[in-house]
Design a protein around this motif. Structure first.
Motif, PDB file in Angstrom:
ATOM      1  N   LEU A  67       0.820  -1.219   0.000  1.00 42.55           N
ATOM      2  CA  LEU A  67       0.000   0.000   0.000  1.00 42.55           C
ATOM      3  C   LEU A  67       0.851   1.265   0.000  1.00 42.55           C
ATOM      4  N   GLU A  68       1.961   1.237   0.741  1.00 38.81           N
ATOM      5  CA  GLU A  68       2.831   2.411   0.876  1.00 38.81           C
ATOM      6  C   GLU A  68       4.288   1.971   0.740  1.00 38.81           C
ATOM      7  N   PRO A  69       4.733   1.731  -0.500  1.00 37.91           N
ATOM      8  CA  PRO A  69       6.066   1.155  -0.716  1.00 37.91           C
ATOM      9  C   PRO A  69       7.234   2.033  -0.277  1.00 37.91           C
ATOM     10  N   ASN A  70       7.002   3.306  -0.077  1.00 36.79           N
ATOM     11  CA  ASN A  70       8.090   4.198   0.323  1.00 36.79           C
ATOM     12  C   ASN A  70       8.037   4.586   1.794  1.00 36.79           C
ATOM     13  N   GLU A  71       7.319   3.813   2.594  1.00 30.11           N
ATOM     14  CA  GLU A  71       7.255   4.075   4.036  1.00 30.11           C
ATOM     15  C   GLU A  71       8.341   3.251   4.725  1.00 30.11           C
ATOM     16  N   SER A  72       9.364   3.929   5.202  1.00 26.99           N
ATOM     17  CA  SER A  72      10.509   3.233   5.785  1.00 26.99           C
ATOM     18  C   SER A  72      10.147   2.461   7.054  1.00 26.99           C
ATOM     19  N   LEU A  73       9.143   2.914   7.801  1.00 26.37           N
ATOM     20  CA  LEU A  73       8.721   2.194   9.008  1.00 26.37           C
ATOM     21  C   LEU A  73       8.350   0.754   8.671  1.00 26.37           C
ATOM     22  N   TYR A  74       7.596   0.573   7.604  1.00 24.13           N
ATOM     23  CA  TYR A  74       7.142  -0.766   7.235  1.00 24.13           C
ATOM     24  C   TYR A  74       8.316  -1.631   6.780  1.00 24.13           C
ATOM     25  N   LEU A  75       9.225  -1.026   6.035  1.00 24.15           N
ATOM     26  CA  LEU A  75      10.400  -1.766   5.577  1.00 24.15           C
ATOM     27  C   LEU A  75      11.298  -2.154   6.752  1.00 24.15           C
TER      28      LEU A  75
END
Length: 104
Positions: A67-75
């Motif tokens: 959903l949000e590929p550029n969200e560093s938290l998720y990565l």
């Protein structure tokens, strides 16, 4: 406060209390109400991780990343989960991707 925000707040409160089952059910209700609410997938993945359900944590956090590929938290979360599974090369690759996003 919107219904989805209220549901998220309840789920997060259950998570912080350590009530695993209520947190899982709560985050699932958020996702049912709004399947595009990426932060709910993050919360659910964290609950799974704390419950040592790492395979489910990885699958769930990947949905947030989709959903949000550029969200560093998720990565960063994905990297932690992979590391705990012993998948170190993959974890390092994802951590490097998160670092690139944070520095841009």
């Amino acid at each position: 406060m919107s219904e989805v925000a209220a549901l998220y707040k309840e789920a997060f409160a259950a998570f912080t209390r350590g009530d695993t089952e209520a947190a899982i059910a709560g985050f699932e209700r958020v996702i049912e109400a709004d399947a595009a609410f990426a932060l709910a997938y993050q919360g659910l993945a964290e609950v799974y991780s704390r419950a040592e359900r790492l395979d489910e944590a990885v699958v769930t956090i990947q949905k947030a990343i989709d959903l949000e590929p550029n969200e560093s938290l998720y990565l960063t979360s994905l990297s932690r989960f992979l590391q705990r599974q012993g998948r170190i090369p993959e974890a390092e690759e994802v951590a490097a991707r998160a670092a690139r996003i944070q520095s841009s």
